[in-house]
Write a protein that holds these residues in place. Structure first.
Motif, PDB file in Angstrom:
ATOM      1  N   THR A 154      45.434  -8.190 -39.062  1.00  0.00           N
ATOM      2  CA  THR A 154      44.955  -9.316 -39.868  1.00  0.00           C
ATOM      3  C   THR A 154      45.447  -9.211 -41.304  1.00  0.00           C
ATOM      4  O   THR A 154      45.885 -10.209 -41.898  1.00  0.00           O
ATOM      5  CB  THR A 154      43.417  -9.363 -39.832  1.00  0.00           C
ATOM      6  OG1 THR A 154      42.985  -9.497 -38.480  1.00  0.00           O
ATOM      7  CG2 THR A 154      42.892 -10.533 -40.648  1.00  0.00           C
ATOM      8  N   ARG A 155      45.381  -8.016 -41.868  1.00  0.00           N
ATOM      9  CA  ARG A 155      45.878  -7.839 -43.237  1.00  0.00           C
ATOM     10  C   ARG A 155      47.363  -8.186 -43.325  1.00  0.00           C
ATOM     11  O   ARG A 155      47.795  -8.878 -44.243  1.00  0.00           O
ATOM     12  CB  ARG A 155      45.639  -6.400 -43.705  1.00  0.00           C
ATOM     13  CG  ARG A 155      46.182  -6.106 -45.104  1.00  0.00           C
ATOM     14  CD  ARG A 155      45.811  -4.707 -45.559  1.00  0.00           C
ATOM     15  NE  ARG A 155      46.251  -3.691 -44.622  1.00  0.00           N
ATOM     16  CZ  ARG A 155      47.495  -3.190 -44.570  1.00  0.00           C
ATOM     17  NH1 ARG A 155      48.416  -3.644 -45.411  1.00  0.00           N
ATOM     18  NH2 ARG A 155      47.804  -2.260 -43.702  1.00  0.00           N
ATOM     19  N   ILE A 201      47.958 -12.045 -43.140  1.00  0.00           N
ATOM     20  CA  ILE A 201      47.629 -12.757 -44.372  1.00  0.00           C
ATOM     21  C   ILE A 201      48.647 -12.441 -45.469  1.00  0.00           C
ATOM     22  O   ILE A 201      49.115 -13.353 -46.174  1.00  0.00           O
ATOM     23  CB  ILE A 201      46.201 -12.394 -44.822  1.00  0.00           C
ATOM     24  CG1 ILE A 201      45.176 -12.927 -43.812  1.00  0.00           C
ATOM     25  CG2 ILE A 201      45.911 -12.960 -46.220  1.00  0.00           C
ATOM     26  CD1 ILE A 201      43.747 -12.511 -44.101  1.00  0.00           C
ATOM     27  N   GLN A 202      49.008 -11.192 -45.617  1.00  0.00           N
ATOM     28  CA  GLN A 202      49.974 -10.836 -46.661  1.00  0.00           C
ATOM     29  C   GLN A 202      51.338 -11.451 -46.382  1.00  0.00           C
ATOM     30  O   GLN A 202      52.009 -11.936 -47.297  1.00  0.00           O
ATOM     31  CB  GLN A 202      50.065  -9.314 -46.780  1.00  0.00           C
ATOM     32  CG  GLN A 202      48.810  -8.683 -47.358  1.00  0.00           C
ATOM     33  CD  GLN A 202      48.859  -7.167 -47.386  1.00  0.00           C
ATOM     34  OE1 GLN A 202      49.655  -6.543 -46.677  1.00  0.00           O
ATOM     35  NE2 GLN A 202      48.002  -6.547 -48.181  1.00  0.00           N
ATOM     36  N   THR A 209      36.041 -14.784 -43.986  1.00  0.00           N
ATOM     37  CA  THR A 209      37.323 -15.417 -43.675  1.00  0.00           C
ATOM     38  C   THR A 209      37.768 -15.169 -42.248  1.00  0.00           C
ATOM     39  O   THR A 209      38.431 -16.005 -41.649  1.00  0.00           O
ATOM     40  CB  THR A 209      38.409 -14.898 -44.644  1.00  0.00           C
ATOM     41  OG1 THR A 209      37.984 -15.124 -45.989  1.00  0.00           O
ATOM     42  CG2 THR A 209      39.735 -15.594 -44.408  1.00  0.00           C
ATOM     43  N   LEU A 229      41.788 -19.652 -44.511  1.00  0.00           N
ATOM     44  CA  LEU A 229      42.933 -18.890 -45.002  1.00  0.00           C
ATOM     45  C   LEU A 229      43.629 -19.655 -46.120  1.00  0.00           C
ATOM     46  O   LEU A 229      44.043 -19.065 -47.131  1.00  0.00           O
ATOM     47  CB  LEU A 229      43.912 -18.607 -43.854  1.00  0.00           C
ATOM     48  CG  LEU A 229      45.220 -17.912 -44.238  1.00  0.00           C
ATOM     49  CD1 LEU A 229      44.957 -16.609 -44.976  1.00  0.00           C
ATOM     50  CD2 LEU A 229      46.073 -17.677 -43.005  1.00  0.00           C
ATOM     51  N   LEU A 275      44.341 -18.575 -50.068  1.00  0.00           N
ATOM     52  CA  LEU A 275      45.659 -18.565 -50.693  1.00  0.00           C
ATOM     53  C   LEU A 275      45.793 -19.540 -51.855  1.00  0.00           C
ATOM     54  O   LEU A 275      46.668 -19.378 -52.706  1.00  0.00           O
ATOM     55  CB  LEU A 275      46.731 -18.887 -49.648  1.00  0.00           C
ATOM     56  CG  LEU A 275      46.877 -17.879 -48.497  1.00  0.00           C
ATOM     57  CD1 LEU A 275      47.886 -18.377 -47.490  1.00  0.00           C
ATOM     58  CD2 LEU A 275      47.265 -16.513 -49.028  1.00  0.00           C
TER      59      LEU A 275
END
Length: 538
Positions: A324-325, A328-329, A457, A516, A520
């Motif tokens: 997941t990290r 997103i990154q 989230t 998400l 952002l």
């Protein structure tokens, strides 16, 4: 489009008289055999490509390069023998066009002045030049007529512009663009928040941030998909109409299927069917699609939302945290052209938010105990938890189980204050019916929630693989429903039969795409959804 002398007009002031005038122009064009909505235009390029190719032109420099392009008229200034207009494409790229009586002819220029309004889509053929003020422009010039163009026009004269046209209406707008006014603080306002949501097409026309959001959303979805594909995941589409609502604790929307004479539910989650696919041997599977929950609406909740769910056989909730990290990154890098390790996004209020590096991982019960000043464990009696909750001003429903009370206390004291990206680990069994029991902490499950800037989230589990325990959990949920819990799950026999076929050890994660986008961009959920549901007027 700007009228600073009118401080508080109605932003969407489409008066009947303006519409009548434009409708009359449309009728006049049609009667004259001039297409107000041509089926095709001799377009050779785009505004964006012209701006990129000819950005080097100096003020007053001209070329002999002819182009045909189109855009929406957003500015116009008509003179006696020379008219100026600014065309804008869907991305917000603009270019000036110039129409001279000496070039297009007096009759053509007069027709332009009479027929073209702000908001119309306009086609222009002409030379690429830079004006004396250095403005990249298209100088309208009649096109050379080819035999093919003439033959096409002769076959459909009311559907195509004249083959030698230096300009043509590409689409006649019957409604004017909304007015813009300037506040005392110098801010230009076009539409109120409510009008921007209700008339998203006007929002997209008039506000660059709205257009940017559409493209950011597309870039994020593409990034997520490509990231999964690199990991050998398979994308699957599961049913939106379901006989049993499952996969989450939420209230469903109910509909009726006439063909089978049965009530159905709009899905609240994709979990059940994706897990059945894992049973069938689709070891890595994901879906990005719509979910529907018949619940409240606020700045972070929408009844219709886009969700991502993914399942990986032989992974667990720790593996899904790493996944997941990275998702997103990588999405931040792809959407905003950031470098790896420097995933710092700029939010709507102008502040920066750092998503880079490793993210904190904290314990649900430990962090709640610390914030409350009282030790809370899975053995803490429900009546004690009720007292703690009431002490901090929380109301407790009669049907709320002990774990739900703990989660509510956590949300009030800890979760809402978690600013940096943080995984909150290990949730109670009684609120996590689809989650594997914890490998070393009785009464807990292997579940985390991801908090970013004070709101949840995403979530992930080490998935429950034991069908006997799963049946017990479903039975407990049925009892909760009988006690009045409107969000309790129902027993899904088809899912239990599938699990009995052999469900491998598995990690699963879910994340709202709209949330998400909130992470952002710093926008509310209604700004991230292109066309959110709103209550009808009247």
């Amino acid at each position: 489009m700007t009228d600073s002398s009118t401080p508080t007009p109605s932003p969407a002031d489409d008066t009947p008289e303006q519409v009548k005038v434009r409708a009359a122009k449309r009728a006049r064009l049609m009667e004259a055999g001039i297409p107000a909505y041509p089926v095709r235009l001799p377009i050779t390029t785009t505004i964006k490509k012209v701006r990129e190719k000819y950005a080097h032109l100096e003020a007053g420099e001209e070329t002999e390069d002819y182009v045909g392009l189109a855009g929406r008229v957003i500015l116009a200034r008509n003179g006696g023998k020379l008219c100026f207009a600014t065309l804008m494409d869907g991305e917000g790229n603009r270019i000036q066009v110039m129409l001279s009586a000496a070039s297009v002819g007096a009759d053509s220029l007069a027709a332009y002045k009479n027929d073209v309004d702000l908001g119309d889509h306009l086609f222009v053929h002409g030379r690429v030049i830079s004006s004396r003020r250095g403005e990249l422009s298209i100088f309208a010039t009649p096109a050379e007529v080819t035999s093919e163009a003439q033959a096409a026009y002769d076959a459909a004269p009311t559907a195509l512009p004249a083959p030698d046209a230096s300009w043509a209406i590409a689409s006649k707008a019957l409604r004017p663009l909304p007015k813009t006014w300037t506040t005392e603080a110098g801010e230009e306002i076009t539409l109120s928040e409510d009008q921007r949501i209700r008339r998203r097409e006007l929002d997209l026309i008039t506000r660059p941030a709205a257009r940017d959001m559409v493209r950011i959303r597309a870039a994020v979805n593409r990034s997520l998909r490509e990231n999964f594909f690199r990991r050998d995941y398979i994308e699957l589409e599961t049913p939106m109409l379901q006989a049993i609502h499952g996969g989450a604790a939420a209230r469903p929307f109910v509909t009726h299927m006439n063909a089978l004479d049965m009530d159905l539910y709009l899905r609240i989650a994709t979990e059940i069917y994706l897990k059945r696919a894992v049973v069938g041997g689709v070891d890595r599977v994901f879906e990005i699609n719509r979910n529907f929950r018949n619940e409240g609406m606020d700045s972070s909740h929408s009844p219709e939302f886009t969700a991502l769910e993914a399942y990986e056989a032989y992974s667990d909730y720790n593996g899904m945290a790493d996944l997941t990290r990275d998702l997103i990154q990588q999405a931040a890098r792809d959407a905003f052209d950031l470098s790896e390790g420097e995933e710092v996004v700029r939010l709507a209020d102008g502040t920066e938010y750092d998503l880079s590096g490793e993210w904190d991982r904290i314990d649900l019960y430990g962090s709640t105990s610390e914030a409350l000043g009282e030790e809370i464990t899975v053995e803490t009696p429900r009546e004690t938890l009720v007292k703690y909750a009431e002490r901090i001003g929380l109301e407790v429903d009669d049907y709320a189980v002990a774990g739900k009370i703990v989660e509510d206390i956590f949300e009030e004291l800890v979760g809402s204050k978690l600013w940096a990206p943080t995984f909150v680990y290990d949730f109670p069994e009684d609120t996590s019916p689809l989650t594997r029991y914890h490998r070393s902490r009785p009464g807990l499950t292997e579940k985390w929630d991801l908090y970013v800037r004070g709101f949840e989230t995403g979530t992930a589990y080490s998935e429950l693989a034991d069908p006997v325990v799963q049946r017990e959990r479903f039975e407990a949920q049925a009892l909760a429903a009988a006690n009045g819990d409107p969000e309790a799950m129902v027993l899904d026999e088809d899912f239990l039969v599938a699990m009995e076929q052999g469900f491998p050890p598995c990690g699963g994660m879910g994340m709202g795409i709209d949330r998400l986008l909130m992470v952002l961009t710093g926008q509310g959920i209604r700004e991230t959804i292109p066309f959110p549901l709103v209550k009808r007027l009247g």
